[in-house]
Each structure stands twice: as structure tokens, then as C-alpha cells.
Motif scaffolding. Structure first.
Motif, PDB file in Angstrom:
ATOM      1  N   ILE A  12       0.867  -1.180   0.000  1.00 20.30           N
ATOM      2  CA  ILE A  12       0.000   0.000   0.000  1.00 20.30           C
ATOM      3  C   ILE A  12       0.898   1.222   0.000  1.00 20.30           C
ATOM      4  N   GLY A  15       4.854   5.757  -2.812  1.00 23.02           N
ATOM      5  CA  GLY A  15       5.906   6.764  -2.607  1.00 23.02           C
ATOM      6  C   GLY A  15       7.265   6.114  -2.832  1.00 23.02           C
ATOM      7  N   ILE A  16       8.313   6.802  -2.399  1.00 23.18           N
ATOM      8  CA  ILE A  16       9.669   6.262  -2.586  1.00 23.18           C
ATOM      9  C   ILE A  16       9.787   4.916  -1.847  1.00 23.18           C
ATOM     10  N   ILE A  48      15.489  16.597  -2.372  1.00 30.51           N
ATOM     11  CA  ILE A  48      15.747  15.591  -1.346  1.00 30.51           C
ATOM     12  C   ILE A  48      17.240  15.254  -1.393  1.00 30.51           C
ATOM     13  N   GLN A  49      17.790  14.978  -0.211  1.00 26.34           N
ATOM     14  CA  GLN A  49      19.202  14.592  -0.133  1.00 26.34           C
ATOM     15  C   GLN A  49      19.284  13.074  -0.050  1.00 26.34           C
ATOM     16  N   ARG A 110      12.638  15.557  -6.060  1.00 22.34           N
ATOM     17  CA  ARG A 110      11.883  14.366  -5.642  1.00 22.34           C
ATOM     18  C   ARG A 110      11.230  13.641  -6.817  1.00 22.34           C
ATOM     19  N   HIS A 133      -6.703   3.812  -5.549  1.00 24.86           N
ATOM     20  CA  HIS A 133      -7.015   2.777  -4.558  1.00 24.86           C
ATOM     21  C   HIS A 133      -6.712   3.318  -3.164  1.00 24.86           C
ATOM     22  N   ASP A 164       2.366   3.280   3.588  1.00 25.80           N
ATOM     23  CA  ASP A 164       1.372   4.333   3.374  1.00 25.80           C
ATOM     24  C   ASP A 164       1.620   5.581   4.216  1.00 25.80           C
ATOM     25  N   VAL A 229      14.521  25.093   1.640  1.00 23.20           N
ATOM     26  CA  VAL A 229      13.538  24.692   2.660  1.00 23.20           C
ATOM     27  C   VAL A 229      13.754  25.582   3.883  1.00 23.20           C
ATOM     28  N   GLN A 305      12.994  15.679   9.624  1.00 29.11           N
ATOM     29  CA  GLN A 305      13.885  15.541   8.465  1.00 29.11           C
ATOM     30  C   GLN A 305      15.300  16.062   8.708  1.00 29.11           C
ATOM     31  N   GLY A 310      14.821  10.239   5.967  1.00 26.46           N
ATOM     32  CA  GLY A 310      13.557   9.493   5.928  1.00 26.46           C
ATOM     33  C   GLY A 310      13.447   8.585   4.713  1.00 26.46           C
TER      34      GLY A 310
HETATM   35  C1  LIG Z   1      10.690  19.046   4.646  1.00 30.64           C
HETATM   36  C2  LIG Z   1      11.136  17.624   4.456  1.00 30.64           C
HETATM   37  C3  LIG Z   1      12.399  17.362   3.939  1.00 30.64           C
HETATM   38  C4  LIG Z   1      12.847  16.045   3.803  1.00 30.64           C
HETATM   39  N1  LIG Z   1      14.109  15.829   3.316  1.00 30.64           N
HETATM   40  C5  LIG Z   1      14.574  14.563   3.193  1.00 30.64           C
HETATM   41  C6  LIG Z   1      15.881  14.315   2.681  1.00 30.64           C
HETATM   42  O1  LIG Z   1      16.611  15.248   2.328  1.00 30.64           O
HETATM   43  N2  LIG Z   1      16.298  13.024   2.570  1.00 30.64           N
HETATM   44  C7  LIG Z   1      15.509  11.966   2.942  1.00 30.64           C
HETATM   45  O2  LIG Z   1      15.959  10.812   2.818  1.00 30.64           O
HETATM   46  N3  LIG Z   1      14.260  12.174   3.426  1.00 30.64           N
HETATM   47  C8  LIG Z   1      13.777  13.436   3.560  1.00 30.64           C
HETATM   48  N4  LIG Z   1      12.503  13.657   4.027  1.00 30.64           N
HETATM   49  C9  LIG Z   1      11.685  12.494   4.430  1.00 30.64           C
HETATM   50  C10 LIG Z   1      11.056  11.813   3.220  1.00 30.64           C
HETATM   51  O3  LIG Z   1      10.327  12.740   2.467  1.00 30.64           O
HETATM   52  C11 LIG Z   1      10.112  10.703   3.683  1.00 30.64           C
HETATM   53  O4  LIG Z   1      10.710   9.956   4.718  1.00 30.64           O
HETATM   54  C12 LIG Z   1       9.805   9.754   2.529  1.00 30.64           C
HETATM   55  O5  LIG Z   1       9.192  10.462   1.479  1.00 30.64           O
HETATM   56  C13 LIG Z   1       8.889   8.623   3.012  1.00 30.64           C
HETATM   57  O6  LIG Z   1       8.510   7.829   1.925  1.00 30.64           O
HETATM   58  P1  LIG Z   1       7.306   6.783   2.080  1.00 30.64           P
HETATM   59  O7  LIG Z   1       7.169   6.174   0.751  1.00 30.64           O
HETATM   60  O8  LIG Z   1       7.553   5.929   3.261  1.00 30.64           O
HETATM   61  O9  LIG Z   1       6.043   7.675   2.449  1.00 30.64           O
HETATM   62  P2  LIG Z   1       5.282   8.760   1.561  1.00 30.64           P
HETATM   63  O10 LIG Z   1       6.227   9.530   0.727  1.00 30.64           O
HETATM   64  O11 LIG Z   1       4.412   9.518   2.503  1.00 30.64           O
HETATM   65  O12 LIG Z   1       4.379   7.899   0.577  1.00 30.64           O
HETATM   66  C14 LIG Z   1       3.209   7.260   1.018  1.00 30.64           C
HETATM   67  C15 LIG Z   1       2.364   6.927  -0.198  1.00 30.64           C
HETATM   68  O13 LIG Z   1       1.259   6.185   0.239  1.00 30.64           O
HETATM   69  C16 LIG Z   1       0.081   6.705  -0.311  1.00 30.64           C
HETATM   70  N5  LIG Z   1      -0.990   6.411   0.654  1.00 30.64           N
HETATM   71  C17 LIG Z   1      -1.144   6.910   1.907  1.00 30.64           C
HETATM   72  N6  LIG Z   1      -2.226   6.411   2.501  1.00 30.64           N
HETATM   73  C18 LIG Z   1      -2.775   5.553   1.612  1.00 30.64           C
HETATM   74  C19 LIG Z   1      -3.942   4.723   1.643  1.00 30.64           C
HETATM   75  N7  LIG Z   1      -4.720   4.668   2.720  1.00 30.64           N
HETATM   76  N8  LIG Z   1      -4.235   3.957   0.565  1.00 30.64           N
HETATM   77  C20 LIG Z   1      -3.416   3.982  -0.547  1.00 30.64           C
HETATM   78  N9  LIG Z   1      -2.331   4.772  -0.637  1.00 30.64           N
HETATM   79  C21 LIG Z   1      -1.996   5.541   0.437  1.00 30.64           C
HETATM   80  C22 LIG Z   1       0.362   8.201  -0.465  1.00 30.64           C
HETATM   81  O14 LIG Z   1      -0.474   8.805  -1.422  1.00 30.64           O
HETATM   82  C23 LIG Z   1       1.820   8.169  -0.893  1.00 30.64           C
HETATM   83  O15 LIG Z   1       1.960   8.019  -2.275  1.00 30.64           O
HETATM   84  C24 LIG Z   1      12.023  14.969   4.181  1.00 30.64           C
HETATM   85  C25 LIG Z   1      10.730  15.215   4.679  1.00 30.64           C
HETATM   86  C26 LIG Z   1      10.303  16.520   4.819  1.00 30.64           C
HETATM   87  C27 LIG Z   1       8.931  16.767   5.377  1.00 30.64           C
END
Ligand SMILES: Cc1cc2nc3c(=O)[nH]c(=O)nc-3n(C[C@H](O)[C@H](O)[C@H](O)COP(=O)(O)OP(=O)(O)OC[C@H]3O[C@@H](n4cnc5c(N)ncnc54)[C@H](O)[C@@H]3O)c2cc1C
Length: 403
Positions: A12, A15-16, A48-49, A110, A133, A164, A229, A305, A310
Motif C-alpha cells: 500500500i 511513494g519512494i 531531497i538529499q 523528488r 485505490h 502508506d 527549505v 527531516q 527518511g
Molecule cells: C521538509 C522535508 C524534507 C525532507 N528531506 C529529506 C531528505 O533530504 N532526505 C531523505 O531521505 N528524506 C527526507 N525527508 C523524508 C522523506 O520525504 C520521507 O521519509 C519519505 O518520502 C517517506 O517515503 P514513504 O514512501 O515511506 O512515504 P510517503 O512519501 O508519505 O508515501 C506514502 C504513499 O502512500 C500513499 N498512501 C497513503 N495512505 C494511503 C492509503 N490509505 N491507501 C493507498 N495509498 C496511500 C500516499 O499517497 C503516498 O503516495 C524529508 C521530509 C520533509 C517533510
């Protein structure tokens, strides 16, 4: 009543974290479904770094070359005092760094990193990507996982990874905790570099620090864009106002950064003020696994962050999960694979989460004595001394479970 459709290993969130988990799971020979709530896969328009601990995984997933076409490889990480302009410390990201960690430090838009992962998923014959979805409910059924989506679609999956994000629906199966508001907000903006050319530094990642604030700047997308930022603590935050726009406003942004040196003050004028990001994390939880359900990325370990880790940690999760899925082929021992994944990843990510919080306190301190001690310590730092960051950037080289 709509029927329940059987689907294989499911993730689910696209994202990355979710896309890299899909690549990792597909590499173990499994068929993989990704369920994303948005109408299209994508990321927001900011930078993003990506540190060597994650570059190594982009390489393993076969996307490093494509990734590198749009990334920028800075020469230094620099800390500067936003009130005096003084440089406090730097970390050399040149040859000694690359040799030590096997990969460069990089910064990227990103959408560029998300796109290389998405393209790789699209190419993979074992991966099915579904948008629109929105998952509302996830239930452990012992040998399978029941999933219910908005609009009534129902699935029974062989296993499920909740990638998610911060507000994870999957996490509700494991914990009743809630995201914790830091009372800080971020404003972001990536602008054409020529618009800000006199203020832009093309070679370094710069973090300007001051009481209750910081500004991060670096070039992205082949140095065509400049990413900024601006982060500050809102003095108008209250629990009642948390989910409103009445705190961390553009006026407060101006007020906070109005006290900084002219270079910072001018730079902040280029921020996009139409959207702000309240900054949240959660306290680490011990358990990420429930039967054939496991958490990954921000769903498992949302962090502030301040260490820029993250997404890097989400990539590390995906890589280790892939390793465990290869070790336990088929569906029978998935719970064991997930437990071993958690045993390695939970302590590592909990350390990053808690250190990020502490680092934030050090960066943002308003106490003059604490500032003095911090600055004395930072100024003594040798730019090629990597001992402070070894645990973070050297994970792929040092962890006994990875070699
Ligand atoms: C200001 C800022 C700067 C940052 N800088 C950095 C950096 O320089 N380097 C770094 O490594 N990290 C950085 N981060 C952290 C990084 O952005 C996150 O840790 C990372 O994007 C997490 O990825 P993820 O896929 O786990 O979650 P997310 O990116 O939140 O992706 C979650 C996905 O799930 C989907 N989703 C959510 N709920 C549901 C649902 N119920 N049903 C279906 N789909 C759903 C969403 O639409 C989304 O596409 C930063 C964060 C911030 C806020």
C-alpha cells in the motif's frame, strides 16, 4: 456485495518507500501489486538529499545510472550561522568521502528519484501498479490479508507491506499512536537557478541555523533549479489549532527570518508561501509485524527531516526486506521473513528517529550558553573527520547483517 478479489504480495503506497519495496519484493521472484490512493503516481516539487547508504541501494535496484543523470553531487555539507553569516563547520564530500562509503552524496528533485523507481517498476513484468485505490481497512486473516478500499473494492492478499506514510492506515493494526506535531513548519521551493543566481551556491548543501529556525539550500536537476527549505517553530501553535492554517503562517516565516543576515533574508523571499508543511514524527514502536502484514518507510518510522534520512531509511528497509524475501521463498514463511526484517530495521531506524529529534534541538537552540558550546564544538570539526556520520552513511559497509 462486491466480491473479494485474490491478489498476491501487496504494497500500500506508491511513494519512494512503496516503489522501492515493490522492486525489492519483485526481485525475490514474487508477483507484486502496488495500491496507491492518488489518481497518479508522483511526488511533490521539492528536493531531497540522498546519502551513500541509500545510493548503494539505488545501485542494487539497477537505477543508479538513470538517477545520476538528473542528480547533483555536492562538494560539501556546510553549517552556517543564520544570525552572523559565519561558517561553523563543513563535511567534505569529495574523494575521501566517496572512497570511504563507496558512493557519492547526492541531491535530487523528488520527482526525479520517484520517476526512476516508477519507470523501473513499470518495466518489471512482476509488478502491477494500481492508482485510485484508497485503502480504508486492513485485516490480518492469518494466512492472508483482507484489504478494503474506498468505493467498496475488496481484496485478499497473500501478504501486505504498509508503505502508506505518516498517517498510515496499516499502522492502526499495530499501534494506536498518533503523529506528534513538532510545532515546526517547513516552507519549500525549487526555483529556476538563474532567478536566484547571486544568492545560489552551486557546489554545496548549505544549512543556515539560528534560534528556532533553519534554512537549507542546494541545487538540483543538473543545477538548473535551486531548492530551498525554510523551517521554523511557530509561536502560535496550540493543540486546538493543530489541523488549521492559523499557525506557522507566511507572516511568521517573514518575522522569523527577518532577524537573519541579508543573504538568508533575501533567499527566503523566494519561498513558495502558498503551501506549508507542518512537521511531524512519531515515537519508535517495537512491533511492525502482524501475521503477514509489515510496515515500511514513514509508516514504520516517521522522523523529523533534520538528518535528511527518511527516504534513505525507506530504501534501506526495502533492500533488507528483499534480502529476507529471497531467503524465504514462497508464502509459507513470510511471517518469519517479516520478523527478521523487523529485527534488523527497527533498532536502526529508531536510532535515526531519536537522533533526528535531538539534532533538531541542537540546531534550533535559543540558549546562548548551549549555542556557544555547540559552536565551539562545531568549529573544531575537521572537514574530513567522518566519525560522527559513520553510523549513518556507513551502514551498508559496517552492519554485520549486511556483509
Ligand atoms: C521538509 C522535508 C524534507 C525532507 N528531506 C529529506 C531528505 O533530504 N532526505 C531523505 O531521505 N528524506 C527526507 N525527508 C523524508 C522523506 O520525504 C520521507 O521519509 C519519505 O518520502 C517517506 O517515503 P514513504 O514512501 O515511506 O512515504 P510517503 O512519501 O508519505 O508515501 C506514502 C504513499 O502512500 C500513499 N498512501 C497513503 N495512505 C494511503 C492509503 N490509505 N491507501 C493507498 N495509498 C496511500 C500516499 O499517497 C503516498 O503516495 C524529508 C521530509 C520533509 C517533510
Amino acid at each position: 456485495m462486491s466480491e473479494v478479489k485474490k491478489i498476491p504480495f501487496t504494497i500500500i503506497g506508491g511513494g519512494i518507500g512503496g516503489l522501492s519495496a515493490a522492486l525489492g519484493a519483485a526481485d525475490s521472484g514474487r508477483e507484486v501489486y502496488v495500491l496507491e490512493q492518488a489518481p497518479e503516481f508522483g511526488e511533490i516539487g521539492a528536493g531531497i538529499q540522498v546519502a551513500p547508504n541509500a545510493m548503494h541501494i539505488l545501485d542494487k535496484f539497477g537505477v543508479l545510472e538513470e538517477y545520476s543523470k538528473n542528480a547533483v553531487f555536492p562538494q560539501r555539507l556546510v553549517l552556517k550561522d543564520a544570525m552572523t553569516g559565519e561558517e561553523l563547520a563543513d563535511l567534505d564530500l569529495g574523494d575521501a568521502f566517496k572512497e570511504r562509503y563507496g558512493y557519492s552524496y547526492s541531491v535530487v528533485h523528488r520527482t526525479d528519484i520517484h520517476k526512476v523507481l516508477l519507470d523501473k517498476c513499470r518495466e518489471h513484468e512482476n509488478i502491477t501498479l494500481l492508482t485510485n485505490h484508497h485503502v480504508e481497512k486492513v485485516e490480518n486473516k492469518g494466512d492472508s490479508v483482507y484489504i478494503e478500499c474506498e468505493g467498496g473494492l475488496k481484496y485478499e492478499a497473500d501478504a501486505l507491506i504498509g508503505a502508506d506514510g505518516l498517517k498510515s492506515v496499516t499502522r492502526k493494526n499495530l499501534s494506536d499512536d498518533e503523529p506528534i506535531c513538532s510545532e515546526y513548519v517547513a516552507y519549500r521551493g525549487a526555483i529556476p537557478i538563474e532567478e536566484i543566481q547571486d544568492l545560489a551556491n552551486y557546489d554545496d548543501v548549505i544549512m543556515w541555523i539560528g534560534p528556532y529556525l533553519h534554512l537549507v539550500q542546494y541545487p538540483i536537476r543538473r543545477k538548473e533549479l535551486y531548492n530551498q527549505v525554510a523551517v521554523f517553530k511557530s509561536f502560535h501553535y496550540s493543540k486546538e489549532k493543530e489541523h488549521t492554517n492559523d499557525w506557522g503562517t507566511p507572516e511568521e516565516l517573514e518575522e522569523h527570518f527577518g532577524k537573519c543576515v541579508p543573504q538568508v533574508r533575501h533567499a527566503v523571499k523566494f519561498m513558495e508561501t502558498g503551501r506549508r508543511w507542518p512537521l511531524y514524527d512519531r515515537v519508535p514502536i517495537e512491533n511492525w509485524v502482524d501475521g503477514k502484514i509489515a510496515l515500511l518507510g514513514d509508516a514504520a518510522h516517521p522522523m523529523l527531516q533534520y538528518l535528511a534520512q527518511g527516504a534513505c531509511q525507506a530504501l534501506e528497509d526495502a533492500d533488507f526486506l528483499s534480502r529476507k524475501l529471497k531467503e524465504y521463498p514462497g508464502n509459507e514463511h513470510l511471517n518469519q521473513a517479516f520478523k527478521e526484517y523487523q529485527a534488523e530495521r527497527q533498532p536502526r531506524t529508531a536510532r535515526v528517529q531519536t537522533t533526528a529529534r535531538k539534532w533538531g534541538e541542537v540546531l534550533h537552540t535559543a540558549d546562548p550558553i548551549a549555542q556557544l558550546m555547540r559552536d565551539m564544538y562545531l568549529k573544531k570539526h575537521d572537514s574530513q573527520d567522518y566519525s560522527e556520520v559513520e553510523w549513518l552513511y556507513g551502514y551498508h559497509k559496517n552492519s554485520k547483517n549486511l556483509v
